[in-house]
Design a protein around this motif. Structure first.
Motif, short mmCIF file in Angstrom:
data_model
loop_
_atom_site.label_atom_id
_atom_site.label_comp_id
_atom_site.label_asym_id
_atom_site.label_seq_id
_atom_site.Cartn_x
_atom_site.Cartn_y
_atom_site.Cartn_z
N CYS A 149 0.76 -1.17 -0.47
CA CYS A 149 0.15 0.22 0.11
C CYS A 149 0.74 1.27 0.11
O CYS A 149 2.39 1.37 0.31
CB CYS A 149 -1.21 -0.34 1.02
N ALA A 193 2.59 4.12 1.30
CA ALA A 193 2.87 4.28 2.51
C ALA A 193 4.75 4.50 3.20
O ALA A 193 5.36 3.65 1.46
CB ALA A 193 3.15 3.90 4.19
N GLY A 222 -0.09 3.32 -3.95
CA GLY A 222 1.32 1.93 -3.77
C GLY A 222 2.33 1.72 -4.62
O GLY A 222 2.99 2.19 -4.64
N THR A 251 -2.31 0.53 5.11
CA THR A 251 -2.77 1.84 5.65
C THR A 251 -4.25 1.42 5.80
O THR A 251 -4.76 1.01 5.72
CB THR A 251 -2.74 2.69 4.52
N ASN A 268 -6.36 3.24 5.17
CA ASN A 268 -7.64 2.78 4.31
C ASN A 268 -8.20 1.99 3.96
O ASN A 268 -9.11 1.35 4.22
CB ASN A 268 -7.21 3.70 2.96
N THR A 269 -6.55 0.37 3.49
CA THR A 269 -6.33 -0.28 3.00
C THR A 269 -7.52 -1.09 4.13
O THR A 269 -8.29 -2.13 3.65
CB THR A 269 -5.49 -1.20 2.32
N ALA A 314 0.75 0.10 8.69
CA ALA A 314 1.60 1.64 8.79
C ALA A 314 0.17 2.30 9.21
O ALA A 314 0.42 2.96 8.19
CB ALA A 314 2.86 0.99 7.36
N VAL A 315 0.56 2.60 9.75
CA VAL A 315 -0.47 3.59 10.44
C VAL A 315 0.02 4.23 11.86
O VAL A 315 0.50 4.00 12.42
CB VAL A 315 -2.27 3.08 10.48
N ASN A 316 -0.47 5.40 11.45
CA ASN A 316 0.15 6.67 12.72
C ASN A 316 -0.63 6.28 13.87
O ASN A 316 -1.72 5.92 13.39
CB ASN A 316 0.81 8.61 12.10
N TYR A 338 -10.81 1.67 12.70
CA TYR A 338 -9.32 1.37 12.59
C TYR A 338 -10.12 0.18 13.33
O TYR A 338 -9.57 -0.87 13.06
CB TYR A 338 -8.96 2.06 12.44
N THR A 384 10.95 4.88 9.58
CA THR A 384 10.42 3.94 8.69
C THR A 384 11.94 2.79 9.11
O THR A 384 11.20 2.16 8.62
CB THR A 384 10.75 3.84 7.35
#
Length: 184
Positions: free
Chosen positions: A19, A21, A49, A91, A93-94, A126-128, A137, A164
Protein backbone atom coordinates in the motif's frame (compact mmCIF):
# COMPACT_ATOMS: atom_id res chain seq x y z
CA UNK A 1 -5.52 -23.59 -4.90
CA UNK A 2 -3.41 -24.91 -7.74
CA UNK A 3 -1.87 -28.33 -7.56
CA UNK A 4 1.76 -28.69 -8.65
CA UNK A 5 2.24 -30.49 -11.93
CA UNK A 6 5.12 -32.44 -13.36
CA UNK A 7 7.95 -34.12 -11.53
CA UNK A 8 8.88 -31.05 -9.44
CA UNK A 9 6.45 -29.39 -7.09
CA UNK A 10 6.42 -25.62 -7.35
CA UNK A 11 7.58 -23.41 -4.52
CA UNK A 12 4.78 -22.02 -2.36
CA UNK A 13 3.61 -18.70 -3.77
CA UNK A 14 3.38 -15.61 -1.55
CA UNK A 15 1.46 -12.51 -2.60
CA UNK A 16 2.86 -9.34 -1.04
CA UNK A 17 0.24 -6.57 -1.14
CA UNK A 18 1.91 -3.16 -0.93
CA UNK A 19 0.00 0.00 0.00
CA UNK A 20 0.93 3.69 -0.25
CA UNK A 21 3.13 4.31 2.78
CA UNK A 22 6.68 5.66 2.87
CA UNK A 23 8.08 2.40 4.20
CA UNK A 24 6.94 0.63 1.00
CA UNK A 25 10.22 1.69 -0.59
CA UNK A 26 11.92 -0.89 1.67
CA UNK A 27 9.71 -3.84 0.62
CA UNK A 28 12.81 -5.56 -0.78
CA UNK A 29 13.65 -6.52 2.82
CA UNK A 30 10.50 -8.66 2.93
CA UNK A 31 10.91 -9.97 -0.61
CA UNK A 32 14.46 -11.16 0.08
CA UNK A 33 13.48 -12.76 3.40
CA UNK A 34 10.56 -14.57 1.78
CA UNK A 35 12.72 -15.87 -1.06
CA UNK A 36 15.39 -16.98 1.42
CA UNK A 37 12.64 -18.88 3.27
CA UNK A 38 11.71 -20.76 0.08
CA UNK A 39 8.78 -18.70 -1.23
CA UNK A 40 8.19 -17.63 -4.82
CA UNK A 41 6.89 -14.05 -4.49
CA UNK A 42 4.61 -11.78 -6.50
CA UNK A 43 3.81 -8.18 -5.63
CA UNK A 44 0.33 -6.68 -5.86
CA UNK A 45 0.31 -2.93 -5.31
CA UNK A 46 -2.64 -0.69 -4.61
CA UNK A 47 -2.96 1.97 -7.33
CA UNK A 48 -1.41 4.58 -5.02
CA UNK A 49 1.12 2.11 -3.62
CA UNK A 50 2.55 1.53 -7.08
CA UNK A 51 4.11 5.00 -6.99
CA UNK A 52 6.10 4.09 -3.88
CA UNK A 53 7.90 1.17 -5.54
CA UNK A 54 10.95 0.86 -7.75
CA UNK A 55 9.12 -1.23 -10.34
CA UNK A 56 12.22 -2.44 -12.16
CA UNK A 57 13.95 -3.50 -8.92
CA UNK A 58 10.88 -5.35 -7.62
CA UNK A 59 10.28 -7.13 -10.91
CA UNK A 60 13.96 -8.10 -11.15
CA UNK A 61 13.90 -9.40 -7.57
CA UNK A 62 10.70 -11.43 -7.98
CA UNK A 63 10.89 -12.39 -11.65
CA UNK A 64 7.22 -11.39 -11.97
CA UNK A 65 5.47 -8.19 -13.08
CA UNK A 66 3.93 -6.06 -10.35
CA UNK A 67 0.15 -6.38 -10.50
CA UNK A 68 -1.99 -3.34 -9.80
CA UNK A 69 -4.95 -3.64 -12.14
CA UNK A 70 -7.31 -6.41 -13.13
CA UNK A 71 -6.32 -8.48 -16.12
CA UNK A 72 -8.43 -8.49 -19.28
CA UNK A 73 -11.11 -11.17 -19.51
CA UNK A 74 -9.54 -14.36 -20.82
CA UNK A 75 -6.04 -12.94 -20.37
CA UNK A 76 -3.29 -15.09 -18.86
CA UNK A 77 -2.97 -15.24 -15.09
CA UNK A 78 0.36 -13.65 -14.19
CA UNK A 79 0.56 -15.40 -10.79
CA UNK A 80 -0.57 -18.79 -9.51
CA UNK A 81 -3.11 -18.83 -6.68
CA UNK A 82 -1.55 -17.66 -3.41
CA UNK A 83 -0.48 -20.09 -0.72
CA UNK A 84 -0.30 -17.10 1.65
CA UNK A 85 -0.58 -13.32 1.57
CA UNK A 86 1.26 -10.57 3.41
CA UNK A 87 -0.12 -7.02 3.39
CA UNK A 88 2.82 -4.76 4.13
CA UNK A 89 2.69 -1.91 4.58
CA UNK A 90 -1.06 -1.89 5.22
CA UNK A 91 -2.58 1.58 5.34
CA UNK A 92 -5.56 2.91 7.29
CA UNK A 93 -7.60 3.08 4.08
CA UNK A 94 -6.83 -0.47 2.95
CA UNK A 95 -7.49 -2.00 6.38
CA UNK A 96 -10.86 -0.25 6.67
CA UNK A 97 -12.01 -1.01 3.12
CA UNK A 98 -10.93 -4.65 3.37
CA UNK A 99 -12.76 -5.17 6.67
CA UNK A 100 -15.88 -3.59 5.14
CA UNK A 101 -15.73 -5.92 2.13
CA UNK A 102 -15.00 -3.17 -0.38
CA UNK A 103 -13.16 -4.61 -3.37
CA UNK A 104 -12.67 -1.55 -5.58
CA UNK A 105 -9.03 -2.32 -6.46
CA UNK A 106 -7.26 -5.50 -7.49
CA UNK A 107 -5.45 -5.62 -4.13
CA UNK A 108 -8.69 -5.36 -2.16
CA UNK A 109 -10.44 -7.85 -4.42
CA UNK A 110 -7.66 -10.37 -3.79
CA UNK A 111 -7.83 -9.78 -0.03
CA UNK A 112 -11.61 -10.14 0.07
CA UNK A 113 -11.46 -13.37 -1.94
CA UNK A 114 -8.65 -14.76 0.21
CA UNK A 115 -11.03 -15.06 3.15
CA UNK A 116 -13.34 -17.32 1.15
CA UNK A 117 -10.39 -19.36 -0.09
CA UNK A 118 -8.95 -19.82 3.41
CA UNK A 119 -5.60 -18.31 2.40
CA UNK A 120 -3.41 -17.52 5.44
CA UNK A 121 -2.97 -13.75 5.57
CA UNK A 122 -0.65 -11.58 7.67
CA UNK A 123 -0.80 -7.80 8.02
CA UNK A 124 1.84 -5.26 9.01
CA UNK A 125 -0.04 -1.97 9.46
CA UNK A 126 1.70 1.31 8.72
CA UNK A 127 -0.72 3.64 10.47
CA UNK A 128 0.12 6.65 12.58
CA UNK A 129 -0.92 6.82 16.23
CA UNK A 130 -3.71 9.35 15.61
CA UNK A 131 -5.36 7.29 12.87
CA UNK A 132 -4.91 4.12 14.93
CA UNK A 133 -7.27 5.60 17.55
CA UNK A 134 -10.13 6.04 15.09
CA UNK A 135 -13.08 3.78 16.01
CA UNK A 136 -13.47 2.53 12.42
CA UNK A 137 -9.84 1.35 12.39
CA UNK A 138 -10.13 -0.36 15.78
CA UNK A 139 -13.32 -2.11 14.62
CA UNK A 140 -11.72 -3.06 11.30
CA UNK A 141 -8.78 -4.72 13.04
CA UNK A 142 -11.19 -6.63 15.27
CA UNK A 143 -13.19 -7.79 12.25
CA UNK A 144 -10.05 -8.90 10.40
CA UNK A 145 -8.83 -10.80 13.47
CA UNK A 146 -12.24 -12.47 13.66
CA UNK A 147 -11.72 -13.55 10.04
CA UNK A 148 -8.46 -15.23 11.04
CA UNK A 149 -6.14 -12.53 9.68
CA UNK A 150 -2.85 -12.40 11.59
CA UNK A 151 -2.03 -8.82 12.52
CA UNK A 152 1.25 -7.41 13.76
CA UNK A 153 1.22 -6.05 17.28
CA UNK A 154 3.79 -3.34 16.48
CA UNK A 155 3.13 0.12 17.86
CA UNK A 156 1.84 2.80 15.45
CA UNK A 157 4.37 5.52 14.64
CA UNK A 158 4.04 9.17 15.55
CA UNK A 159 2.33 11.20 12.81
CA UNK A 160 5.28 13.47 12.09
CA UNK A 161 8.18 11.05 12.50
CA UNK A 162 8.38 9.67 8.98
CA UNK A 163 10.75 7.14 10.54
CA UNK A 164 10.64 3.82 8.73
CA UNK A 165 13.70 2.21 10.32
CA UNK A 166 11.68 0.23 12.85
CA UNK A 167 9.11 -1.26 10.47
CA UNK A 168 8.79 -4.95 11.44
CA UNK A 169 9.32 -6.57 8.00
CA UNK A 170 10.66 -9.76 9.59
CA UNK A 171 7.44 -10.28 11.54
CA UNK A 172 5.46 -10.95 8.34
CA UNK A 173 6.85 -14.44 7.83
CA UNK A 174 6.67 -15.19 11.56
CA UNK A 175 2.94 -14.42 11.50
CA UNK A 176 2.48 -16.94 8.69
CA UNK A 177 4.29 -19.72 10.54
CA UNK A 178 2.13 -22.84 11.04
CA UNK A 179 0.20 -22.84 14.28
CA UNK A 180 0.57 -19.08 14.69
CA UNK A 181 -2.68 -17.29 15.47
CA UNK A 182 -3.79 -13.68 15.12
CA UNK A 183 -2.63 -11.35 17.85
CA UNK A 184 -3.24 -7.82 18.93
Amino acid sequence: MSEPSGPRARKPFLYVVVCAAGVARDVDILLAAAQDAGWDVGVVATPQGLGFLDTAAVETRTGHPIRSAWRSPGGPRPFPDPDAIVVAPATFNTVNKWAAGIADTLALGILCEAYGQGVPTAVLPAVNSFLAQHPAYVESLARLRGMGVRISGSTPHTPTSGDTADFPWEEALELLAPGRSARS
